[in-house]
Motif scaffolding. Structure first.
Motif, mmCIF file in Angstrom:
data_model
loop_
_atom_site.group_PDB
_atom_site.id
_atom_site.type_symbol
_atom_site.label_atom_id
_atom_site.label_comp_id
_atom_site.label_asym_id
_atom_site.label_seq_id
_atom_site.Cartn_x
_atom_site.Cartn_y
_atom_site.Cartn_z
ATOM 1 N N SER A 214 0.828 -1.205 0.000
ATOM 2 C CA SER A 214 0.000 0.000 0.000
ATOM 3 C C SER A 214 0.863 1.256 0.000
ATOM 4 C CB SER A 214 -0.927 0.001 1.211
ATOM 5 O OG SER A 214 -0.188 0.096 2.415
ATOM 6 N N THR A 215 2.040 1.173 0.627
ATOM 7 C CA THR A 215 2.949 2.314 0.646
ATOM 8 C C THR A 215 3.455 2.634 -0.757
ATOM 9 O OG1 THR A 215 3.674 1.722 2.862
ATOM 10 C CG2 THR A 215 5.090 3.202 1.639
ATOM 11 N N CYS A 216 3.684 1.613 -1.559
ATOM 12 C CA CYS A 216 4.265 1.797 -2.891
ATOM 13 C C CYS A 216 3.208 1.974 -3.985
ATOM 14 C CB CYS A 216 5.143 0.598 -3.253
ATOM 15 S SG CYS A 216 6.461 0.270 -2.073
ATOM 16 N N PHE A 217 1.981 1.548 -3.723
ATOM 17 C CA PHE A 217 0.969 1.514 -4.780
ATOM 18 C C PHE A 217 0.655 2.904 -5.320
ATOM 19 C CE2 PHE A 217 -3.542 1.321 -6.164
ATOM 20 C CZ PHE A 217 -3.360 0.446 -7.225
ATOM 21 N N SER A 218 0.464 3.884 -4.417
ATOM 22 C CA SER A 218 0.114 5.231 -4.860
ATOM 23 C C SER A 218 1.242 5.845 -5.684
ATOM 24 C CB SER A 218 -0.205 6.114 -3.653
ATOM 25 O OG SER A 218 0.889 6.136 -2.752
ATOM 26 N N HIS A 219 2.486 5.587 -5.266
ATOM 27 C CA HIS A 219 3.626 6.118 -6.017
ATOM 28 C C HIS A 219 3.716 5.506 -7.402
ATOM 29 C CE1 HIS A 219 8.205 6.610 -6.561
ATOM 30 N NE2 HIS A 219 7.638 7.761 -6.813
ATOM 31 N N LEU A 220 3.414 4.220 -7.522
ATOM 32 C CA LEU A 220 3.466 3.556 -8.823
ATOM 33 C C LEU A 220 2.407 4.107 -9.782
ATOM 34 C CD1 LEU A 220 4.125 -0.166 -7.853
ATOM 35 C CD2 LEU A 220 5.630 1.341 -9.157
ATOM 36 N N ILE A 221 1.231 4.461 -9.270
ATOM 37 C CA ILE A 221 0.191 5.045 -10.121
ATOM 38 C C ILE A 221 0.664 6.373 -10.702
ATOM 39 C CG2 ILE A 221 -2.139 5.992 -10.153
ATOM 40 C CD1 ILE A 221 -2.923 3.998 -8.042
ATOM 41 N N VAL A 222 1.231 7.232 -9.845
ATOM 42 C CA VAL A 222 1.723 8.534 -10.297
ATOM 43 C C VAL A 222 2.852 8.361 -11.309
ATOM 44 C CG1 VAL A 222 2.831 10.675 -9.559
ATOM 45 C CG2 VAL A 222 1.023 9.662 -8.169
ATOM 46 N N VAL A 223 3.753 7.420 -11.032
ATOM 47 C CA VAL A 223 4.870 7.157 -11.949
ATOM 48 C C VAL A 223 4.345 6.743 -13.319
ATOM 49 C CG1 VAL A 223 6.717 5.508 -12.427
ATOM 50 C CG2 VAL A 223 6.597 6.629 -10.210
ATOM 51 N N SER A 224 3.363 5.860 -13.350
ATOM 52 C CA SER A 224 2.812 5.386 -14.624
ATOM 53 C C SER A 224 2.175 6.528 -15.411
ATOM 54 C CB SER A 224 1.774 4.287 -14.363
ATOM 55 O OG SER A 224 2.350 3.208 -13.672
ATOM 56 N N LEU A 225 1.392 7.350 -14.734
ATOM 57 C CA LEU A 225 0.720 8.468 -15.412
ATOM 58 C C LEU A 225 1.726 9.452 -15.987
ATOM 59 C CD1 LEU A 225 -2.230 9.229 -12.954
ATOM 60 C CD2 LEU A 225 -2.421 8.306 -15.268
ATOM 61 N N PHE A 226 2.757 9.753 -15.220
ATOM 62 C CA PHE A 226 3.691 10.802 -15.639
ATOM 63 C C PHE A 226 4.670 10.319 -16.705
ATOM 64 C CE2 PHE A 226 7.726 13.092 -15.141
ATOM 65 C CZ PHE A 226 7.300 14.389 -15.363
ATOM 66 N N TYR A 227 5.332 9.186 -16.468
ATOM 67 C CA TYR A 227 6.411 8.770 -17.356
ATOM 68 C C TYR A 227 5.911 8.268 -18.703
ATOM 69 C CZ TYR A 227 10.087 9.300 -13.905
ATOM 70 O OH TYR A 227 10.983 9.819 -13.009
ATOM 71 N N VAL A 228 4.801 7.568 -18.729
ATOM 72 C CA VAL A 228 4.296 7.050 -20.007
ATOM 73 C C VAL A 228 3.997 8.196 -20.966
ATOM 74 C CG1 VAL A 228 2.370 5.854 -21.102
ATOM 75 C CG2 VAL A 228 3.404 4.903 -19.051
ATOM 76 N N THR A 229 3.395 9.268 -20.446
ATOM 77 C CA THR A 229 3.030 10.393 -21.315
ATOM 78 C C THR A 229 4.244 11.245 -21.699
ATOM 79 O OG1 THR A 229 2.450 11.623 -19.305
ATOM 80 C CG2 THR A 229 0.660 10.540 -20.493
ATOM 81 N N THR A 230 5.113 11.547 -20.746
ATOM 82 C CA THR A 230 6.268 12.387 -21.072
ATOM 83 C C THR A 230 7.270 11.674 -21.972
ATOM 84 O OG1 THR A 230 7.259 11.716 -18.952
ATOM 85 C CG2 THR A 230 6.128 13.844 -19.024
ATOM 86 N N LEU A 231 7.491 10.395 -21.723
ATOM 87 C CA LEU A 231 8.415 9.645 -22.589
ATOM 88 C C LEU A 231 7.902 9.570 -24.015
ATOM 89 C CD1 LEU A 231 9.495 6.715 -20.228
ATOM 90 C CD2 LEU A 231 10.982 8.487 -21.179
ATOM 91 N N SER A 232 6.587 9.463 -24.187
ATOM 92 C CA SER A 232 6.029 9.404 -25.536
ATOM 93 C C SER A 232 6.199 10.726 -26.273
ATOM 94 C CB SER A 232 4.543 9.041 -25.482
ATOM 95 O OG SER A 232 3.789 10.079 -24.882
#
Length: 250
Positions: free
Chosen positions: A183-201
């Motif tokens: 649960s500690t890592c889950f919220s951070h992983l969601i933010v990482v997915s949203l940010f990096y997938v779009t910026t890298l593209s």
């Protein structure tokens, strides 16, 4: 995590990130003239690239914080001391500001000719290059290299950190400890997915593959949607917030 999250990321970077683009975008939508001055465009570009770099590097440091907390918990007070946290923050701001300053100064000394119509809702380097009169292929390679360093390296560090974290978590015998760590890592992983997938593209694709309509749609996610969702995503770990949300949904 609280130092990185509440004092730096949510309270400063995300707020400034939205203020860089949204106020001008809203005024353009409401006004008959949709213009921006040359200096205003330059400032907006510098602030946006600088804050985006801060966000990318900071997310990488936050994953390192989770890695140390879960995999080396007894050494956490030493490895993540206040002095270390301040050093990481200074490294984040300085590196992203220098990177942004170099790109901004270079782009705005290029010769702009013909149409001055920016096919975007804010000043972003990929949207400004089509207005340049000379060949920018070499500079596009520089943007790609910069994107790989600022975006891809922290992203790979995040993947490596969470691979170690998941290995340790699934070796835990107690289910409560495993649930708490996940649960500690889950919220951070969601933010990482949203940010990096779009910026890298956006920043790691060749200029020839860019489509203005697609770029604008993707930019909405990493410039507006992700900063707006961050407080809600991180708040879902709060028991009071979860209780209020469950009551609201019945």
């Amino acid at each position: 995590m609280e130092f990185f999250l509440y004092k730096i990321k949510l309270s400063l970077i995300d707020m400034m990130y939205i203020c860089t683009t949204v106020p001008k975008m809203v005024s353009n939508f409401l006004a008959n003239t949709k213009t921006i001055t040359f200096l205003g465009c330059e400032i907006q570009t510098f602030m946006f690239v600088s804050l985006g770099g801060c966000e990318a590097i900071l997310l990488g440091f936050m994953s390192y914080d989770r890695y140390v907390a879960i995999c080396h918990s007894l050494h956490y007070p030493v490895l993540m001391s206040k002095k270390t946290c301040f050093s990481l923050i200074m490294c984040t701001w300085c590196s992203s500001a220098v990177n942004s300053l170099i790109h901004t100064l270079y782009v705005f000394q290029l010769p702009f000719c013909g149409s001055r119509l920016i096919n975007h809702f804010f000043c972003e380097i990929p949207s400004l290059l089509p207005l340049v009169c000379e060949d920018t292929s070499h500079y596009e390679d520089t943007i790609l290299l910069s994107g790989l360093i600022i975006l891809l390296l922290p992203f790979l560090a995040i993947l490596a950190s969470y691979a170690q974290v998941l290995t340790v978590v699934f070796q835990m015998r107690l289910g409560t400890g495993r649930t708490k760590a996940l649960s500690t890592c889950f919220s951070h992983l969601i933010v990482v997915s949203l940010f990096y997938v779009t910026t890298l593209s956006t920043y790691t694709r060749p200029h020839s593959l860019h489509d203005p309509a697609q770029d604008k749609m993707v930019a909405v996610f990493y410039s507006i949607v992700t900063p707006l969702l961050n407080p809600f995503i991180y708040s879902l770990r709060n028991k009071e917030v979860l209780g209020a949300l469950s009551r609201l949904l019945g």
